[in-house]
Design a protein around this motif. Structure first.
Motif, mmCIF file in Angstrom:
data_model
loop_
_atom_site.group_PDB
_atom_site.id
_atom_site.type_symbol
_atom_site.label_atom_id
_atom_site.label_comp_id
_atom_site.label_asym_id
_atom_site.label_seq_id
_atom_site.Cartn_x
_atom_site.Cartn_y
_atom_site.Cartn_z
ATOM 1 N N ASP A 1 5.791 12.710 -9.560
ATOM 2 C CA ASP A 1 5.891 11.326 -9.112
ATOM 3 C C ASP A 1 7.209 10.447 -9.021
ATOM 4 O O ASP A 1 7.556 9.696 -7.956
ATOM 5 N N ALA A 2 8.272 10.932 -9.808
ATOM 6 C CA ALA A 2 9.379 10.355 -9.742
ATOM 7 C C ALA A 2 10.239 10.772 -8.366
ATOM 8 O O ALA A 2 10.712 9.812 -7.834
ATOM 9 N N GLY A 3 9.983 11.940 -7.976
ATOM 10 C CA GLY A 3 10.792 12.426 -6.615
ATOM 11 C C GLY A 3 9.856 11.861 -5.561
ATOM 12 O O GLY A 3 10.729 11.351 -4.781
ATOM 13 N N GLU A 4 8.428 11.724 -5.584
ATOM 14 C CA GLU A 4 7.914 11.249 -4.593
ATOM 15 C C GLU A 4 8.096 9.747 -4.271
ATOM 16 O O GLU A 4 8.115 9.131 -3.318
ATOM 17 N N ALA A 5 8.554 8.991 -5.663
ATOM 18 C CA ALA A 5 8.753 7.573 -5.287
ATOM 19 C C ALA A 5 9.988 7.301 -4.879
ATOM 20 O O ALA A 5 10.412 6.128 -4.514
ATOM 21 N N GLY A 6 10.840 8.323 -4.822
ATOM 22 C CA GLY A 6 12.212 8.013 -4.325
ATOM 23 C C GLY A 6 12.938 7.516 -5.571
ATOM 24 O O GLY A 6 13.946 6.582 -5.241
ATOM 25 N N GLN B 1 0.860 -1.102 -0.116
ATOM 26 C CA GLN B 1 0.193 -0.060 0.059
ATOM 27 C C GLN B 1 0.979 1.323 0.011
ATOM 28 O O GLN B 1 2.122 1.172 0.166
ATOM 29 N N PRO B 2 0.078 2.387 -0.458
ATOM 30 C CA PRO B 2 0.933 3.565 -0.324
ATOM 31 C C PRO B 2 1.588 3.946 1.153
ATOM 32 O O PRO B 2 1.175 3.807 2.139
ATOM 33 N N GLY B 3 2.963 4.405 0.877
ATOM 34 C CA GLY B 3 3.781 4.548 2.085
ATOM 35 C C GLY B 3 3.438 6.193 2.340
ATOM 36 O O GLY B 3 2.687 6.958 1.995
ATOM 37 N N PRO B 4 4.251 6.635 3.603
ATOM 38 C CA PRO B 4 4.162 8.152 4.092
ATOM 39 C C PRO B 4 4.419 8.925 2.832
ATOM 40 O O PRO B 4 5.352 8.882 2.204
ATOM 41 N N GLY B 5 3.435 9.945 2.782
ATOM 42 C CA GLY B 5 3.505 10.786 1.748
ATOM 43 C C GLY B 5 3.157 10.533 0.364
ATOM 44 O O GLY B 5 3.001 11.421 -0.698
#
Length: 229
Positions: free
Chosen positions: A197-202, A167-171
């Motif tokens: 989203d690339a940055g959000e995905a890490g 499931q989606p993580g923090p943030g």
């Protein structure tokens, strides 16, 4: 899903035939000899008789040391497929379908079922047909195996630029959540915003990526290289 199509050399190993004389049709040509001709038809190998009828529209049958021609309309043919097969004939063509479900076919079918659930979730979220998404999923057993094995297929079908197990993580914010109890699938999704989203995905250029991971740019990283949809 039909993963393999091959040419049939014949249906003898897949189908058993039963040929019954059509006494009314035979009587028009053979009159009093009809019972004798009918007995000769019943004595012939049904597979050979059917093959001749389908190839030439007629077959030759020995009757009292003579050869009698039998027309296709003068017999009734019954086909019984071998267990695990379905066979259909028409227009001079025969199609045989193996109906035994292998583990591979079961997993492929489950992946297709999951695609349907994701497609419905996309619609419910009001996404445009061309919108790419980030998809999270949770499942166990065969369904989990299916989603891992067919990740690239699922991504291509639902326009997922990134697929994450869990499931989606923090943030990580999902705009839609869906659960299919009968399938044992839980999923979350959101529309992909290029460059965000690339940055959000890490994910960055130096991150190690497991085979089959789908990146936000639409590329699928595989052991043999990178391919795009």
């Amino acid at each position: 899903i039909v993963p393999l199509v091959d040419a049939l050399g014949g249906t003898g190993d897949l189908v058993s035939y039963r040929v019954k004389p059509n006494f009314r049709a035979l009587g028009r040509r053979h009159g009093a000899r009809t019972p004798t001709v009918a007995a000769a038809i019943a004595a012939v190998d049904p597979g050979l008789l059917v093959a001749a009828l389908r190839e030439h529209g007629q077959a030759e049958v020995p009757v009292d040391r003579q050869v009698v021609t039998v027309e296709a309309a003068e017999v009734s043919i019954t086909e019984t497929p071998r267990s695990g097969w379905a066979v259909a004939t028409g227009g001079g063509q025969t199609v045989a379908l193996e109906t035994t479900l292998t583990d591979h076919l079961v997993r492929a079918g489950l992946a297709r079922d999951a695609v349907h659930v994701v497609a419905e979730a996309r619609k419910a979220a009001g996404l445009e047909v061309s919108d790419r998404i980030w998809l999270w999923w949770q499942a166990d057993g065969l369904l989990a195996d299916a989603l891992v094995e067919h990740e690239s297929l699922v991504a291509a079908e639902v326009l997922a630029s990134r697929i994450t197990r869990g499931q989606p993580g923090p943030g990580q914010t999902a705009v839609a959540r869906e659960a299919d109890a009968s399938l044992g699938l839980r999923l979350w999704l959101r529309r992909v915003d290029a460059g965000v989203d690339a940055g959000e995905a890490g994910v960055d250029a130096g991150e190690a990526v497991r085979p089959g991971t789908v990146h936000p740019d639409g590329a699928v990283k595989s052991p043999g290289g990178t391919s795009r949809y």
